[in-house]
Design a protein around this motif. Structure first.
Motif, PDB file in Angstrom:
ATOM      1  N   MET A   1       0.840  -1.182   0.000  1.00 28.03           N
ATOM      2  CA  MET A   1       0.000   0.000   0.000  1.00 28.03           C
ATOM      3  C   MET A   1       0.883   1.242   0.000  1.00 28.03           C
ATOM      4  SD  MET A   1      -3.106   0.580  -0.009  1.00 28.03           S
ATOM      5  CE  MET A   1      -4.244   1.862   0.125  1.00 28.03           C
ATOM      6  N   LEU A   2       0.503   2.218  -0.750  1.00 25.42           N
ATOM      7  CA  LEU A   2       1.252   3.472  -0.859  1.00 25.42           C
ATOM      8  C   LEU A   2       1.068   4.297   0.410  1.00 25.42           C
ATOM      9  CD1 LEU A   2       2.974   5.201  -2.752  1.00 25.42           C
ATOM     10  CD2 LEU A   2       0.884   6.220  -3.597  1.00 25.42           C
ATOM     11  N   LYS A   3       2.152   4.742   0.977  1.00 24.02           N
ATOM     12  CA  LYS A   3       2.113   5.549   2.200  1.00 24.02           C
ATOM     13  C   LYS A   3       1.998   7.018   1.803  1.00 24.02           C
ATOM     14  CE  LYS A   3       5.226   2.325   4.467  1.00 24.02           C
ATOM     15  NZ  LYS A   3       6.542   2.176   5.063  1.00 24.02           N
ATOM     16  N   LEU A   4       0.772   7.478   1.556  1.00 30.11           N
ATOM     17  CA  LEU A   4       0.558   8.832   1.049  1.00 30.11           C
ATOM     18  C   LEU A   4       0.994   9.907   2.033  1.00 30.11           C
ATOM     19  CD1 LEU A   4      -2.819   8.510  -0.852  1.00 30.11           C
ATOM     20  CD2 LEU A   4      -0.554   8.846  -1.808  1.00 30.11           C
ATOM     21  N   GLU A   5       0.771   9.707   3.322  1.00 30.22           N
ATOM     22  CA  GLU A   5       1.174  10.715   4.308  1.00 30.22           C
ATOM     23  C   GLU A   5       2.697  10.844   4.370  1.00 30.22           C
ATOM     24  OE1 GLU A   5      -0.617  10.207   8.113  1.00 30.22           O
ATOM     25  OE2 GLU A   5      -2.646  10.159   7.272  1.00 30.22           O
ATOM     26  N   TYR A   6       3.381   9.714   4.285  1.00 27.61           N
ATOM     27  CA  TYR A   6       4.846   9.736   4.301  1.00 27.61           C
ATOM     28  C   TYR A   6       5.375  10.408   3.040  1.00 27.61           C
ATOM     29  CZ  TYR A   6       9.564   8.062   5.296  1.00 27.61           C
ATOM     30  OH  TYR A   6      10.906   7.988   5.576  1.00 27.61           O
ATOM     31  N   LEU A   7       4.765  10.094   1.896  1.00 30.37           N
ATOM     32  CA  LEU A   7       5.147  10.726   0.633  1.00 30.37           C
ATOM     33  C   LEU A   7       4.919  12.224   0.702  1.00 30.37           C
ATOM     34  CD1 LEU A   7       6.027  10.558  -2.334  1.00 30.37           C
ATOM     35  CD2 LEU A   7       3.639  10.080  -2.911  1.00 30.37           C
ATOM     36  N   GLN A   8       3.826  12.634   1.319  1.00 33.59           N
ATOM     37  CA  GLN A   8       3.533  14.050   1.446  1.00 33.59           C
ATOM     38  C   GLN A   8       4.588  14.759   2.305  1.00 33.59           C
ATOM     39  OE1 GLN A   8      -0.256  14.976   3.150  1.00 33.59           O
ATOM     40  NE2 GLN A   8      -0.178  17.091   2.483  1.00 33.59           N
ATOM     41  N   LYS A   9       4.984  14.143   3.399  1.00 30.05           N
ATOM     42  CA  LYS A   9       6.028  14.743   4.239  1.00 30.05           C
ATOM     43  C   LYS A   9       7.335  14.888   3.460  1.00 30.05           C
ATOM     44  CE  LYS A   9       4.198  13.048   8.602  1.00 30.05           C
ATOM     45  NZ  LYS A   9       4.385  12.183   9.759  1.00 30.05           N
ATOM     46  N   ILE A  10       7.684  13.874   2.687  1.00 33.55           N
ATOM     47  CA  ILE A  10       8.909  13.926   1.882  1.00 33.55           C
ATOM     48  C   ILE A  10       8.818  15.045   0.853  1.00 33.55           C
ATOM     49  CG2 ILE A  10      10.281  12.662   0.179  1.00 33.55           C
ATOM     50  CD1 ILE A  10       9.602  10.116   1.756  1.00 33.55           C
ATOM     51  N   LEU A  11       7.663  15.197   0.215  1.00 27.78           N
ATOM     52  CA  LEU A  11       7.491  16.257  -0.779  1.00 27.78           C
ATOM     53  C   LEU A  11       7.561  17.647  -0.157  1.00 27.78           C
ATOM     54  CD1 LEU A  11       4.744  14.698  -3.050  1.00 27.78           C
ATOM     55  CD2 LEU A  11       7.131  15.138  -3.650  1.00 27.78           C
ATOM     56  N   ILE A  12       7.021  17.794   1.040  1.00 25.13           N
ATOM     57  CA  ILE A  12       7.079  19.099   1.713  1.00 25.13           C
ATOM     58  C   ILE A  12       8.526  19.459   2.048  1.00 25.13           C
ATOM     59  CG2 ILE A  12       6.451  20.318   3.841  1.00 25.13           C
ATOM     60  CD1 ILE A  12       3.722  18.822   3.641  1.00 25.13           C
ATOM     61  N   ILE A  13       9.282  18.484   2.515  1.00 26.71           N
ATOM     62  CA  ILE A  13      10.702  18.722   2.773  1.00 26.71           C
ATOM     63  C   ILE A  13      11.423  19.057   1.461  1.00 26.71           C
ATOM     64  CG2 ILE A  13      12.861  17.646   3.543  1.00 26.71           C
ATOM     65  CD1 ILE A  13      11.104  15.994   5.510  1.00 26.71           C
ATOM     66  N   SER A  14      11.056  18.369   0.392  1.00 28.55           N
ATOM     67  CA  SER A  14      11.678  18.596  -0.911  1.00 28.55           C
ATOM     68  C   SER A  14      11.386  19.999  -1.449  1.00 28.55           C
ATOM     69  CB  SER A  14      11.203  17.557  -1.925  1.00 28.55           C
ATOM     70  OG  SER A  14      11.568  16.265  -1.531  1.00 28.55           O
ATOM     71  N   ILE A  15      10.194  20.511  -1.167  1.00 31.44           N
ATOM     72  CA  ILE A  15       9.859  21.869  -1.605  1.00 31.44           C
ATOM     73  C   ILE A  15      10.784  22.882  -0.930  1.00 31.44           C
ATOM     74  CG2 ILE A  15       8.091  23.667  -1.511  1.00 31.44           C
ATOM     75  CD1 ILE A  15       6.007  21.395  -1.843  1.00 31.44           C
ATOM     76  N   ALA A  16      10.977  22.725   0.368  1.00 39.93           N
ATOM     77  CA  ALA A  16      11.893  23.630   1.079  1.00 39.93           C
ATOM     78  C   ALA A  16      13.309  23.484   0.544  1.00 39.93           C
ATOM     79  CB  ALA A  16      11.854  23.331   2.573  1.00 39.93           C
ATOM     80  N   LEU A  17      13.717  22.262   0.308  1.00 39.51           N
ATOM     81  CA  LEU A  17      15.057  22.009  -0.214  1.00 39.51           C
ATOM     82  C   LEU A  17      15.227  22.583  -1.610  1.00 39.51           C
ATOM     83  CD1 LEU A  17      17.765  20.623   0.361  1.00 39.51           C
ATOM     84  CD2 LEU A  17      16.834  18.589  -0.728  1.00 39.51           C
ATOM     85  N   SER A  18      14.177  22.526  -2.430  1.00 42.64           N
ATOM     86  CA  SER A  18      14.244  23.070  -3.788  1.00 42.64           C
ATOM     87  C   SER A  18      14.586  24.557  -3.778  1.00 42.64           C
ATOM     88  CB  SER A  18      12.919  22.867  -4.526  1.00 42.64           C
ATOM     89  OG  SER A  18      12.706  21.536  -4.838  1.00 42.64           O
ATOM     90  N   ALA A  19      13.970  25.284  -2.861  1.00 43.47           N
ATOM     91  CA  ALA A  19      14.246  26.716  -2.767  1.00 43.47           C
ATOM     92  C   ALA A  19      15.703  26.972  -2.405  1.00 43.47           C
ATOM     93  CB  ALA A  19      13.320  27.351  -1.739  1.00 43.47           C
ATOM     94  N   ILE A  20      16.228  26.176  -1.490  1.00 42.05           N
ATOM     95  CA  ILE A  20      17.625  26.335  -1.062  1.00 42.05           C
ATOM     96  C   ILE A  20      18.585  25.966  -2.181  1.00 42.05           C
ATOM     97  CG2 ILE A  20      19.380  25.463   0.538  1.00 42.05           C
ATOM     98  CD1 ILE A  20      17.016  25.036   2.538  1.00 42.05           C
ATOM     99  N   THR A  21      18.368  24.813  -2.801  1.00 38.22           N
ATOM    100  CA  THR A  21      19.298  24.362  -3.840  1.00 38.22           C
ATOM    101  C   THR A  21      19.216  25.221  -5.094  1.00 38.22           C
ATOM    102  OG1 THR A  21      17.713  22.708  -4.625  1.00 38.22           O
ATOM    103  CG2 THR A  21      19.402  21.977  -3.064  1.00 38.22           C
TER     104      THR A  21
END
Length: 112
Positions: free
Chosen positions: A1-21
């Motif tokens: 089963m796809l862990k949508l909440e975990y994927l969402q947390k990873i994407l939110i962290i990735s959004i912040a990281l995208s701005a920095i990188t």
């Protein structure tokens, strides 16, 4: 089963990281004489900073931090907006006070 909440947390962290990188790459890309190397440079920087960022500021494991770096490189904001209707908001994740118990771990009174 796809862990949508975990994927969402990873994407939110990735959004912040995208701005920095993105800012880091824009400041440092002037050192490249040929633009064909900038994409590879961006990929490497996203992975490296993703790993360092996750180790420093989160409790995410090393393999997952690679996913954070990859999502950051691909454009986490675009991925998040694509999944937006399927995922809950960040505020809902943070304030959520429910516990999920797998069905096989539930003990019924009839079973005793």
């Amino acid at each position: 089963m796809l862990k949508l909440e975990y994927l969402q947390k990873i994407l939110i962290i990735s959004i912040a990281l995208s701005a920095i990188t993105c800012t880091f790459i824009q400041k440092t890309k002037k050192h490249f004489k040929k633009s064909k190397y900038i994409t590879l440079y961006s990929f490497v920087i996203n992975l490296l900073i993703g790993i360092i960022f996750c180790i420093t500021f989160t409790d995410i494991s090393f393999p997952t931090s690679l996913w954070v770096g990859l999502f950051s490189f691909l454009g986490a904001d675009t991925i998040y907006k694509t999944l937006e209707g399927k995922l809950s908001s960040y505020a809902e994740i943070v304030t959520k006070k429910t516990i999920s118990i797998p069905e096989e771990n539930i003990i019924n009174k009839e079973d005793k």
